[in-house]
Structure formats: structure tokens, C-alpha cells
Design a protein around this motif. Structure first.
Motif, mmCIF file in Angstrom:
data_model
loop_
_atom_site.group_PDB
_atom_site.id
_atom_site.type_symbol
_atom_site.label_atom_id
_atom_site.label_comp_id
_atom_site.label_asym_id
_atom_site.label_seq_id
_atom_site.Cartn_x
_atom_site.Cartn_y
_atom_site.Cartn_z
ATOM 1 N N HIS A 88 -3.585 16.806 39.628
ATOM 2 C CA HIS A 88 -3.140 15.524 39.064
ATOM 3 C C HIS A 88 -2.138 14.827 39.971
ATOM 4 O O HIS A 88 -1.732 13.699 39.694
ATOM 5 N N PHE A 116 -5.902 14.962 35.558
ATOM 6 C CA PHE A 116 -5.604 16.282 34.995
ATOM 7 C C PHE A 116 -5.946 17.368 36.003
ATOM 8 O O PHE A 116 -6.991 17.302 36.639
ATOM 9 N N HIS A 163 -10.473 23.937 29.654
ATOM 10 C CA HIS A 163 -9.251 23.186 29.346
ATOM 11 C C HIS A 163 -9.492 21.670 29.284
ATOM 12 O O HIS A 163 -8.785 20.957 28.594
ATOM 13 N N PRO A 186 -10.668 19.950 25.613
ATOM 14 C CA PRO A 186 -9.575 19.804 24.624
ATOM 15 C C PRO A 186 -8.526 18.783 25.073
ATOM 16 O O PRO A 186 -8.021 18.021 24.238
ATOM 17 N N PHE A 187 -8.226 18.740 26.353
ATOM 18 C CA PHE A 187 -7.258 17.751 26.850
ATOM 19 C C PHE A 187 -7.818 16.334 26.641
ATOM 20 O O PHE A 187 -7.106 15.429 26.181
ATOM 21 N N VAL A 206 -9.939 15.429 24.424
ATOM 22 C CA VAL A 206 -9.939 15.156 22.979
ATOM 23 C C VAL A 206 -8.583 14.586 22.565
ATOM 24 O O VAL A 206 -8.509 13.641 21.773
ATOM 25 N N GLY A 207 -7.519 15.138 23.125
ATOM 26 C CA GLY A 207 -6.181 14.606 22.824
ATOM 27 C C GLY A 207 -6.056 13.152 23.238
ATOM 28 O O GLY A 207 -5.523 12.318 22.496
ATOM 29 N N LYS A 208 -6.561 12.839 24.409
ATOM 30 C CA LYS A 208 -6.497 11.450 24.883
ATOM 31 C C LYS A 208 -7.357 10.531 24.008
ATOM 32 O O LYS A 208 -6.944 9.417 23.647
ATOM 33 N N SER A 268 -4.175 22.308 24.201
ATOM 34 C CA SER A 268 -4.625 21.375 25.246
ATOM 35 C C SER A 268 -4.706 19.953 24.699
ATOM 36 O O SER A 268 -4.400 18.985 25.398
ATOM 37 N N MET A 269 -5.119 19.835 23.456
ATOM 38 C CA MET A 269 -5.196 18.515 22.826
ATOM 39 C C MET A 269 -3.797 17.900 22.722
ATOM 40 O O MET A 269 -3.610 16.704 22.970
ATOM 41 N N ALA A 293 -1.442 18.474 24.765
ATOM 42 C CA ALA A 293 -1.127 18.018 26.128
ATOM 43 C C ALA A 293 -1.782 16.667 26.394
ATOM 44 O O ALA A 293 -1.182 15.779 27.003
ATOM 45 N N GLY A 294 -3.019 16.503 25.939
ATOM 46 C CA GLY A 294 -3.714 15.223 26.120
ATOM 47 C C GLY A 294 -2.989 14.091 25.416
ATOM 48 O O GLY A 294 -2.784 13.009 25.984
ATOM 49 N N GLU A 348 -2.378 30.415 28.386
ATOM 50 C CA GLU A 348 -2.826 29.684 29.573
ATOM 51 C C GLU A 348 -2.810 28.169 29.349
ATOM 52 O O GLU A 348 -2.487 27.402 30.259
ATOM 53 N N GLN A 349 -3.123 27.771 28.127
ATOM 54 C CA GLN A 349 -3.061 26.326 27.831
ATOM 55 C C GLN A 349 -1.620 25.829 27.937
ATOM 56 O O GLN A 349 -1.371 24.706 28.370
ATOM 57 N N ASN A 403 -0.795 25.986 31.956
ATOM 58 C CA ASN A 403 -1.480 25.038 32.842
ATOM 59 C C ASN A 403 -1.418 23.596 32.356
ATOM 60 O O ASN A 403 -1.235 22.672 33.151
ATOM 61 N N ASP A 404 -1.619 23.416 31.060
ATOM 62 C CA ASP A 404 -1.801 22.049 30.560
ATOM 63 C C ASP A 404 -0.469 21.410 30.142
ATOM 64 O O ASP A 404 -0.264 20.219 30.364
ATOM 65 N N TYR A 442 2.813 22.986 33.426
ATOM 66 C CA TYR A 442 2.522 22.527 34.796
ATOM 67 C C TYR A 442 2.494 21.003 34.874
ATOM 68 O O TYR A 442 2.987 20.408 35.826
ATOM 69 N N HIS A 443 1.944 20.371 33.841
ATOM 70 C CA HIS A 443 1.899 18.899 33.851
ATOM 71 C C HIS A 443 3.202 18.279 33.342
ATOM 72 O O HIS A 443 3.324 17.059 33.290
ATOM 73 N N LEU A 464 4.599 18.062 30.332
ATOM 74 C CA LEU A 464 4.347 17.138 29.228
ATOM 75 C C LEU A 464 5.221 17.472 28.015
ATOM 76 O O LEU A 464 5.510 18.646 27.752
#
Lengths: 269, 294
Positions: free
Chosen positions: A103, A110, A117, A120-121, A123-125, B54-55, B57-58, B81-82, B85-86, B89-90, B92
Motif C-alpha cells: 500500500h 491494500f 484478507h 473481507p477488507f 467488504v469493509g470499504k 479485516s472488514m 480495517a476496511g 494475522e488479520q 497485517n490488516d 501494519y496499515h 488503521l
């Protein structure tokens, strides 16, 4: 002048091959299998702002199969998110362009690498956009082997329940995993039925057909997430790489690179 | 602590529309007031922690500050791990809210005992651990976390914790908060995090360690080791108390902070749970007693 998706995909393939060869990196087969999908997305579908990569109105593309990152780096360079010469740093020590998508590269949403991963990420967006009535879309590219991960199915269940029609999932269905075929690893079929039973709007197509890809990708699902099962060929475009598990891990030598580029250029001439 | 958490979160959410609460199909009779007041910012992700994390994080990547609420091991080890990494690491703003830290759910069995959670969380460079010792610290921690949104882990007890502060304390990461009410500075100190404060206060109430000052450190993590030697050197003797295993826990974190000042290391003694409790099922107090925290 606007670049055509065919031209973009050709350039993606050539640059991806150059990057992995120079870096002695792997996963070229996985990168070539999605070059047409990525070419169509950037040339014809995605709303992007290369001079302002974080423009809130942009569409969000998430590469969940992060090992195929060279396709995205090459596409972003072609679309002028950063100078093409930056691609030469791929695989260098401390380069922003890591061997799994990062990223920290302009235009990348991402970082992934561990599988399961990205969806699901995304989906959040998509949930965020839907709740705030925002018009941008979320696209997630998954590998087929990645569907072994249960987190994808958790995410899809949630996306369907919340009617996330702004979410489009593209499965790169090249039918090879890292050791052998999908069928011999963990069979996915009947894949369409699986996705439909999870509440998705499912389309199957040839993942190298630009016309079909463009038509289908431009349209969202109706009151539900859309899943595109894109039948692809691992290593597509290079005869000696196509459908070969070997090129999941191996990088080309210089002779193989020259041969590969020659084939790609002649095919698209 | 659960009630203090939800009350304070509602207060904050009234003025901050980026606050989102996601539950992992848990929180009956606790989270409903938030759901009723902010239906568009409340989600039950179901029993699916990997997607939930992860969601989150999104959502956070678009500007939300997401609180994830579940029983301690589920939003941590289940999706480590979520988180790594998500979220971390980001970098958030996701706050993982773990209910039942330590042995609060003692009778529910090992799956519900959170005695290795600090170990997981403190191994991530960007993670701020927030382990309040009483309901006032819960509110203070929440205010800090929402004022400085970042990857964070809020470890709560279950219920019935005694109040240790008369008013809302000002908390800063890495800085010990004095609990003892006297004005003089002793040469010995007890430093606690989370429920360790309740344990230590109980001991002192019972007449043990009367010559130790009592401190709480609810906000800590890898980034704040650098702040410890200066605080430690003021005392001849330091005792840490935590309802977590010694390995990679709070006391170990404090010891590691002294690698550049090794002469201070011998001042530290650690009271943590003996791993003999792992796998045993009993009430919180019985397990703590068995584990050496009596």
C-alpha cells in the motif's frame, strides 16, 4: 491519448516479465493470468485519478492475491501514477515495490500476501460506501486457490446479507495451485453454485476476452455482490509458461525473457 | 467495566460520527443502547472473527474508528494475522475490545481464559495496549483512544470492579498513574496493568505490602519501553502484578525496557500467573489463587 485495454495488457505482461526476471522473483504465471483482467479494469472500467491517487471518488481495487503484484505495479505505471522507471526498483532492497503488493506504492489500496484478507477488507470499504450512499465501487481480485481460505466465505456471507451491490469480486480461475491442480488440491466445483448459494450475482466468462470483461465489469450486481468467475490460463501469453505449475515459483532467465517478450509482441501485433 | 465502556462510547459517538461498533455476536444486555442510538454504525458480524477484523480495517481505511467487541480470545488469537497485517501494519484506527481479560470467565474454561493476550498484542510495533484497572480508567482510556485513533487493544474485565479513582484520571501512554493517596514518595512501588490493580489494591487492603506505593499503567506497548527506566530508577524495588502468564506479559515488558540500563533489572520482581492454571476450570478468584495471585 487513451490506451486500449489490449495495449495495456500487453505492456503489463512485458513489464511484469522484466520485473520478475531482474529481481529473480516468482509468481509470473499468476501475474500473467490476470493481465487481461487488470488491463480492462484500468483502461475501461475503474474511476481513477493518477495525479490524486487518494481522491475519495475513486473506485477501490484490491488485489487479494498479492503475489501477482507486478501486474498492478505495471498497470499503475502505464496509467501514470508514477514514472515507469520506478518499476526497475522492483525487488531491490528496501524498494517500495515489494514482491507482494504494498500500500506504500501510489495507487495501491491494500497490502496483501497472506491469502484470504482482501475480500473481507473490501467488504469493509463497500459497507462504508453503501451506508453513506457513496457512488464508488470496490473490486477485489481473488485467486482460485485462495478460495480455500474460510475468511472469503465469511466475507461473502456478510456482503450478501448486507446487499453490498457495490462490491465486485473477480476470481482468477486458472485452476492451478502452487503444487498441482485445484482439482487435486481442494476441489472448488461446483463453484458457480457455491457463490450463488452464498447470495451472489454470478457471471462466468473467459478471463482473457476483453470485450466480455469490459461489458460485465462495468455493471454492478443488483442488490447483491457480484462475483465474476474468470476462466483464465496461468502463464497466459507465453507458450512455455501456460498451464505449467513450474512458473508459479520460477522466474525466467534472460533467454526465456527474450523469448517470452517476442511471443507477446507478436501475438498482439 | 462493560457498562462504563458502552456508556462512554455512546457519549463519544454522539459527537464523533466516525465511531462504529462491531460485535462478534456477543454483548447481550450491554451493547443494545449503542445499537438503538446509532443503528447505522452498529454491526453484528456474526461468529466470523476473521472477516470481522479485516472488514473493520476496511471501514477504518475510509475514516471510521472501529470498535470490535467480543470475548477476549475471539477477536485476538482467532484472527491474529488479520490484526497483524490488516490493522497494525496499515496503522488503521481499529480498537479491539476484549471482554473478560485474564481469568474473568474462569468457569467457562480455557477457551475463555485470556492469559496470553498481552503477549500477542505487545509483539506488534504499532499496537497500543489499553488495560484499565477500574471503571474510571475505562472511560479515561476510551477518551485517549478516540482522541488519538490508532491500532489499539482495550482489555476489559467483566463486571464488579471496584473504583480506584475519585475522578477521571488523565492518562498518557507509558506513564504510571499513582493510585496511592499519600503525598510522600516511598522507595518501593507496585506497578499494575488491567485487573492487576484490583488484585494489588485487595492485597494492600488486607495489610500486605504497606510500604509500597501503588501505580497503574493502563496504556502501554512496544513504543513506550523507552519511558520506563526513568520512572523505575526512582525506586529501590518494583513489583509488577498482572493476571497474565509471565512469559511475554506486562512484567516481562517492563524488564525488557531495561536492556540498556541492566543495573536496574534486579529491582524488578514479577507476580504473574503460574502456567499451572492453563486448562483448569474454576472461578476467577480460585484460579488466581491457584496461579499464585492470592
Amino acid at each position: 491519448m487513451k490506451i486500449s485495454s489490449k495495449e495495456l495488457s500487453k505492456n503489463i505482461r512485458i513489464n511484469a516479465l522484466k520485473m520478475v526476471t531482474k529481481a529473480n522473483a516468482s509468481h509470473i504465471g499468476s501475474a500473467l493470468s490476470i493481465a487481461d483482467i487488470v488491463g480492462v479494469l484500468y483502461a475501461d472500467v475503474l474511476k481513477i485519478f493518477p495525479r490524486n491517487p487518494k481522491n475519495p471518488c475513486r473506485d477501490r481495487l484490491i488485489l487479494s492475491k498479492g503475489h501477482a503484484c507486478v501486474t498492478i505495479y505495471a498497470a499503475l505505471a502505464e496509467m501514470k501514477f508514477f514514472p515507469k522507471k520506478n518499476l526497475e526498483t522492483y525487488g531491490d532492497d528496501f524498494s517500495l515495490m515489494m514482491n507482494h503488493i504494498s500500500h506504500k506504492v501510489p495507487g495501491v489500496e491494500f497490502s496483501s500476501g497472506s491469502l484470504g484478507h482482501g475480500l473481507p477488507f473490501g467488504v469493509g470499504k463497500a459497507l462504508y460506501a453503501k451506508r453513506r450512499n457513496l457512488c464508488w465501487r470496490v473490486f477485489v481480485i481473488l485467486s482460485d486457490g485462495e478460495l480455500n481460505e474460510g475468511s472469503n466465505w465469511e466475507a461473502l456471507m456478510f456482503a450478501s446479507h448486507h446487499q453490498l451491490c457495490n462490491l465486485t469480486v473477480i476470481v482468477d480461475y486458472n485452476k492451478l495451485q502452487s503444487l498441482t491442480s485445484i482439482d487435486k488440491t481442494l476441489a472448488l466445483e461446483p463453484l458457480s453454485e457455491k457463490f450463488r448459494s452464498f447470495g451472489a450475482d454470478v457471471v462466468e466468462l473467459n478471463g482473457h476476452d476483453h470485450v466480455m470483461l469490459s461489458q460485465v465489469l462495468k455493471v454492478s450486481g443488483i442488490n447483491r455482490p457480484k462475483v465474476i468467475i474468470a476462466h483464465t490460463i496461468k502463464g497466459k501469453g507465453v507458450s512455455f509458461m501456460e498451464n505449467q505449475v513450474l512458473w508459479h515459483y520460477r522466474s525466467p532467465n534472460n533467454d526465456e525473457l527474450l523469448q517470452a517478450i517476442k511471443e507477446i509482441e507478436s501475438e498482439n501485433a | 467495566m462493560r457498562k462504563a465502556f458502552i456508556d462512554e462510547l455512546i457519549k463519544i459517538a454522539k459527537v464523533n460520527r466516525n465511531i462504529v461498533l462491531i460485535v462478534g455476536d456477543l454483548g447481550f444486555s450491554v451493547v443494545e443502547p449503542f445499537q438503538e442510538q446509532f443503528p447505522d454504525r452498529f454491526f453484528n458480524a456474526g461468529v466470523a472473527e476473521q472477516n470481522m477484523m479485516s472488514m473493520a480495517a476496511g471501514l477504518a481505511s475510509e475514516g471510521c474508528h472501529v470498535f470490535i467487541y467480543s470475548i477476549a480470545n475471539f477477536p485476538t488469537f482467532r484472527c491474529a494475522e488479520q490484526i497483524r497485517n490488516d490493522v497494525a501494519y496499515h496503522q488503521l484506527p481499529v480498537t479491539i475490545v476484549a471482554i473478560g481479560g485474564g481469568l474473568a470467565y474462569g468457569n467457562l474454561g480455557y477457551s475463555h481464559h485470556a492469559v496470553q493476550d498481552y503477549a500477542l498484542m505487545r509483539s506488534m510495533p504499532n499496537m497500543l495496549i489499553s488495560a484499565p484497572g477500574d471503571p474510571m480508567e475505562v472511560r479515561a482510556c476510551l477518551r485517549y483512544l478516540t482522541e488519538y485513533p490508532q491500532p489499539s487493544y482495550l482489555r476489559l474485565g467483566k463486571e464488579g470492579e471496584a473504583f480506584m479513582h475519585d475522578s477521571l484520571p488523565n492518562l498518557e501512554p507509558g506513564i504510571w498513574k499513582k493510585i496511592s493517596k499519600n503525598n510522600k514518595t516511598a522507595s518501593k512501588a507496585i506497578i499494575t496493568t488491567g485487573n492487576g490493580l484490583q488484585i494489588a489494591a485487595g492485597w494492600q487492603k488486607g495489610g500486605r505490602y504497606p510500604d509500597f506505593e501503588l501505580y497503574s499503567l493502563p496504556l502501554w506497548g512496544m513504543s513506550y519501553k523507552k519511558d520506563q527506566p526513568k520512572q523505575i530508577e526512582k525506586f529501590d524495588q518494583i513489583m509488577t502484578i498482572e493476571d497474565h502468564l509471565l512469559d511475554a506479559g506486562f512484567g516481562s515488558w517492563l524488564l525488557e525496557s531495561l536492556t540498556t540500563t541492566p543495573h536496574l533489572m534486579q529491582r524488578i520482581s514479577i507476580k504473574a500467573l503460574n502456567p499451572i492454571v492453563c486448562g483448569l476450570v474454576a472461578s476467577q478468584s480460585a484460579l488466581q489463587s491457584k496461579g499464585g495471585l492470592s
